[in-house]
Design an enzyme around this catalytic site. Structure first.
Site, short mmCIF file in Angstrom:
data_model
loop_
_atom_site.label_atom_id
_atom_site.label_comp_id
_atom_site.label_asym_id
_atom_site.label_seq_id
_atom_site.Cartn_x
_atom_site.Cartn_y
_atom_site.Cartn_z
N ARG A 25 -46.66 20.36 -22.26
CA ARG A 25 -47.23 19.15 -22.32
C ARG A 25 -47.97 18.74 -23.51
NH1 ARG A 25 -51.66 16.27 -23.40
NH2 ARG A 25 -52.93 18.11 -22.50
N ASP A 26 -49.22 19.24 -23.88
CA ASP A 26 -49.81 18.90 -25.15
C ASP A 26 -48.86 19.39 -26.48
OD1 ASP A 26 -52.15 17.79 -26.54
OD2 ASP A 26 -53.40 19.13 -26.09
N HIS A 217 -61.15 23.19 -24.26
CA HIS A 217 -60.00 22.53 -24.85
C HIS A 217 -59.81 22.31 -26.16
CE1 HIS A 217 -55.78 20.20 -24.09
NE2 HIS A 217 -56.35 19.84 -25.31
N HIS A 219 -58.82 22.30 -30.12
CA HIS A 219 -57.53 22.18 -31.22
C HIS A 219 -58.06 22.99 -32.33
CE1 HIS A 219 -54.67 19.15 -29.46
NE2 HIS A 219 -55.61 19.11 -28.40
N CYS A 250 -52.12 15.12 -30.55
CA CYS A 250 -52.01 13.93 -29.78
C CYS A 250 -51.45 12.84 -30.31
CB CYS A 250 -53.35 13.55 -29.40
SG CYS A 250 -53.30 12.10 -28.29
N ASN A 259 -53.13 22.92 -30.89
CA ASN A 259 -53.98 23.52 -29.99
C ASN A 259 -54.42 24.91 -30.28
OD1 ASN A 259 -52.64 21.41 -28.39
ND2 ASN A 259 -54.43 21.84 -27.06
P1 HMG Z 1 -50.37 -0.28 -20.24
O1 HMG Z 1 -49.58 -0.93 -21.35
O2 HMG Z 1 -51.77 -0.94 -20.51
O3 HMG Z 1 -49.81 -0.31 -18.75
O4 HMG Z 1 -50.44 1.16 -20.50
P2 HMG Z 1 -49.98 -1.67 -17.84
O5 HMG Z 1 -50.84 -0.77 -16.71
O6 HMG Z 1 -50.46 -2.79 -18.49
O7 HMG Z 1 -48.55 -1.78 -17.40
C1 HMG Z 1 -47.42 -2.20 -18.35
C2 HMG Z 1 -46.14 -1.81 -17.78
O8 HMG Z 1 -45.83 -0.28 -17.93
C3 HMG Z 1 -45.68 -2.12 -16.30
O9 HMG Z 1 -44.23 -2.27 -16.45
C4 HMG Z 1 -45.82 -0.80 -15.64
O10 HMG Z 1 -45.24 -0.54 -14.45
C5 HMG Z 1 -45.52 0.30 -16.90
P3 HMG Z 1 -43.73 -3.81 -16.05
O11 HMG Z 1 -44.31 -4.15 -14.86
O12 HMG Z 1 -44.23 -4.47 -17.11
O13 HMG Z 1 -42.31 -3.43 -16.07
N1 HMG Z 1 -46.36 1.56 -16.53
C6 HMG Z 1 -45.69 2.85 -16.25
N2 HMG Z 1 -44.38 3.22 -16.37
C7 HMG Z 1 -44.29 4.58 -16.07
N3 HMG Z 1 -45.35 5.27 -16.04
C8 HMG Z 1 -46.65 5.01 -15.98
C9 HMG Z 1 -46.98 3.49 -16.03
N4 HMG Z 1 -47.91 3.09 -16.33
C10 HMG Z 1 -47.68 1.63 -16.46
N5 HMG Z 1 -47.69 5.87 -15.72
C11 HMG Z 1 -51.11 3.52 -19.99
C12 HMG Z 1 -51.53 2.02 -20.07
C13 HMG Z 1 -52.11 4.42 -19.49
C14 HMG Z 1 -49.93 3.77 -18.98
C15 HMG Z 1 -50.57 3.96 -21.48
O14 HMG Z 1 -51.52 3.53 -22.19
C16 HMG Z 1 -50.02 5.30 -21.52
O15 HMG Z 1 -49.19 5.63 -20.91
N6 HMG Z 1 -50.84 6.26 -22.09
C17 HMG Z 1 -50.74 7.55 -22.19
C18 HMG Z 1 -51.12 8.23 -23.66
C19 HMG Z 1 -50.78 9.59 -23.78
O16 HMG Z 1 -50.25 9.99 -22.99
N7 HMG Z 1 -51.65 10.19 -24.61
C20 HMG Z 1 -51.32 11.85 -24.62
C21 HMG Z 1 -52.01 12.52 -23.70
S1 HMG Z 1 -53.89 12.53 -23.76
C22 HMG Z 1 -54.06 14.03 -24.81
O17 HMG Z 1 -53.23 14.64 -25.36
C23 HMG Z 1 -55.53 14.68 -24.85
C24 HMG Z 1 -55.80 15.81 -24.15
O18 HMG Z 1 -54.83 16.96 -24.71
C25 HMG Z 1 -57.02 16.39 -24.40
C26 HMG Z 1 -57.52 16.39 -25.76
O19 HMG Z 1 -56.91 17.18 -26.49
O20 HMG Z 1 -58.54 15.74 -26.19
C27 HMG Z 1 -55.39 15.79 -22.70
MG MG Z 2 -55.13 18.18 -26.26
#
Ligand code: HMG
Ligand code: MG
Length: 308
Positions: A25-26, A217, A219, A250, A259
Site C-alpha cells: 500500500r504505502d 510509522h 519514513h 505519499c 518507508n
Molecule cells: P473528495 O473529492 O472530497 O470526495 O475526496 P467527495 O466525498 O467529495 O466525493 C466526490 C466523488 O468521489 C463522489 O463521486 C464520490 O462517490 C467519489 P460522484 O458522486 O461525484 O460521482 N468518492 C469515492 N470513490 C471511490 N472510493 C472512495 C470515494 N470517496 C469519494 N473512497 C477523498 C475525498 C478522501 C475520497 C480523497 O481525498 C481521497 O481519496 N484521498 C486519498 C489520499 C490518499 O490515499 N493518500 C495516501 C494515503 S495516506 C498516507 O500515505 C500516509 C500514511 O502512510 C501515514 C504516514 O506516512 O503519515 C498512512
Molecule cells: Mg506512510
C-alpha cells in the site's frame, strides 16, 4: 546466510514486536508506472510466506487521487480468503462500503495532525476529517471490524514546519475516542529524531493512552528511522510499520520518501534478539524480485548488502 548479526540483547526492551508491513500500500501507491495486479498479489503472498502477519494490501480511496491502487477490488478478489484478514485503507463511507462488499475485516482510517495536510490529502479541514471518519469507525465497529487509525505529519509538516506535540496528541486522542483500536503515529516526511519520538510517546502515555495501542510509522528520509525505532522500543512501543525493500512515499506529500525498509528493521531486531517471526532471507528475495519488476534496485541497505 551467515549467523550474522551477532545477537546481543539490550536491557529493558520488549521481547517481541509486531511488524506491520505497508509495502503493497504505502510502498506501491507512489510508483509512477502501473504495476500489474498479479504482481501485487504475488508480492502479498510472498510477504505472508516470509512470516509477516499484518500486510496492508491496498486503499479504497478515490481512484483518481491514487491511480496506482485503482485495482483495489481486483486485487482483493484475486487474494480471495487470504486477503480478508489483511488491513486496507478507507478514508470515508464510500471506501468502507467498497471494503465491506469484499468481506474485509480490518480497515485503517488516516487522519492528519495538520490543517494543510488534511486539506491536501483528504480534501477536508482538520476538524472536518473527524466528521468524515466518525460514521466509518462506527459502522466498521458495528460490523465487527478492527479499525486502525493513522495520524500523519506527527513530527513535522512540509508546509507548516514543526508540529506541536499537544496538537498530535489531540488528533490521536480524538481518533481513539471515535473507536479506533490502534493508533499509528506517522513521520510522513521522516524528520523525527529519537528524543522527539520519546517525547511524543510519553505525551500520549501522559494523556492516558495505553502505549500497547500505539504503532510507529517511520519514513527514512533523513536516515533516522532505526534510531527512532530504538527510542520507541525504550518507551515500550511494540508495533512498527515498515515497507519491504524500503519502497514508499505519499503522493500528497512530495517530500515523503521511502518507508523504513522491513529488512533493515529485521536486521536491527535480530541484533537485539527481539522476536518478530519474519524470515529475512525470504524477505530479501522478495524485495529483489520486486525490484526487477520496478526496474530499479531497492533503496534498503540490508537488501543491497545481502543480495549482492
Ligand atoms: P473528495 O473529492 O472530497 O470526495 O475526496 P467527495 O466525498 O467529495 O466525493 C466526490 C466523488 O468521489 C463522489 O463521486 C464520490 O462517490 C467519489 P460522484 O458522486 O461525484 O460521482 N468518492 C469515492 N470513490 C471511490 N472510493 C472512495 C470515494 N470517496 C469519494 N473512497 C477523498 C475525498 C478522501 C475520497 C480523497 O481525498 C481521497 O481519496 N484521498 C486519498 C489520499 C490518499 O490515499 N493518500 C495516501 C494515503 S495516506 C498516507 O500515505 C500516509 C500514511 O502512510 C501515514 C504516514 O506516512 O503519515 C498512512
Ligand atoms: Mg506512510
Amino acid at each position: 546466510m551467515t549467523d550474522l548479526p551477532m545477537t546481543v540483547p539490550a536491557e529493558g526492551l520488549p521481547a517481541r514486536v509486531t511488524i506491520y508491513e505497508v509495502g503493497p500500500r504505502d510502498g506501491l501507491q507512489n510508483e509512477a508506472g502501473l504495476i500489474p495486479t498479479e504482481v501485487k498479489a504475488e508480492l502479498i503472498r510472498r510477504l505472508l510466506a516470509a512470516g509477516l502477519r499484518m500486510v496492508e494490501t491496498t486503499s479504497f480511496v478515490h481512484p483518481t487521487w491514487v491511480p496506482q491502487l485503482a485495482d483495489a477490488e481486483d486485487l482483493m478478489r484475486m487474494l480471495g480468503d487470504e486477503g480478508r484478514d489483511l488491513p486496507v485503507l478507507v478514508p470515508n463511507e464510500r471506501g468502507l462500503d467498497r471494503a465491506l462488499e469484499l468481506g474485509c475485516r480490518h480497515v485503517a482510517i488516516f487522519g492528519s495532525a495538520t490543517e494543510t495536510f488534511a486539506r491536501k490529502n483528504l480534501n477536508r479541514s482538520l476538524d472536518e476529517q473527524f466528521a468524515m471518519f466518525e460514521p466509518v469507525v462506527r459502522r466498521a465497529r458495528d460490523a465487527g471490524l478492527d479499525v486502525r487509525a493513522y495520524v500523519s505529519m506527527c513530527f513535522g509538516d512540509p508546509w507548516e514546519g514543526v508540529v506541536p506535540i499537544e496538537q498530535v496528541v489531540s488528533v490521536g486522542r480524538r481518533l481513539l475516542d471515535l473507536g479506533a483500536s490502534r493508533l499509528s503515529l506517522g513521520d510522513t516526511i521522516g524528520v523525527g529524531t529519537a528524543g522527539h519520538v520519546t517525547a511524543l510517546v510519553e505525551a500520549f502515555r501522559g494523556a492516558g493512552t495505553d502505549v500497547g495501542d500505539l504503532a510507529l510509522h517511520f519514513h527514512d528520509t533523513y536516515g533516522q528511522a532505526l534510531s527512532n525505532v530504538q527510542a520507541g522500543l525504550r518507551s515500550g512501543v511494540t508495533t512498527y510499520d515498515a515497507s519491504a525493500g524500503g519502497l514508499g512515499g505519499c503522493p500528497y506529500a512530495k517530500s515523503a520518501t521511502g518507508n523504513l525498509a522491513t529488512e533493515d528493521l529485521v536486521w536491527f531486531l535480530n541484533g537485539l534478539g527481539i522476536e518478530h517471526g519474519v524470515d529475512l532471507d525470504a524477505l530479501v528475495e522478495t524485495s529483489t524480485w520486486l525490484a526487477g519488476h520496478l526496474g530499479r534496485p531497492s533503496p534498503s541497505a540490508v537488501v543491497r548488502a545481502l543480495s549482492g
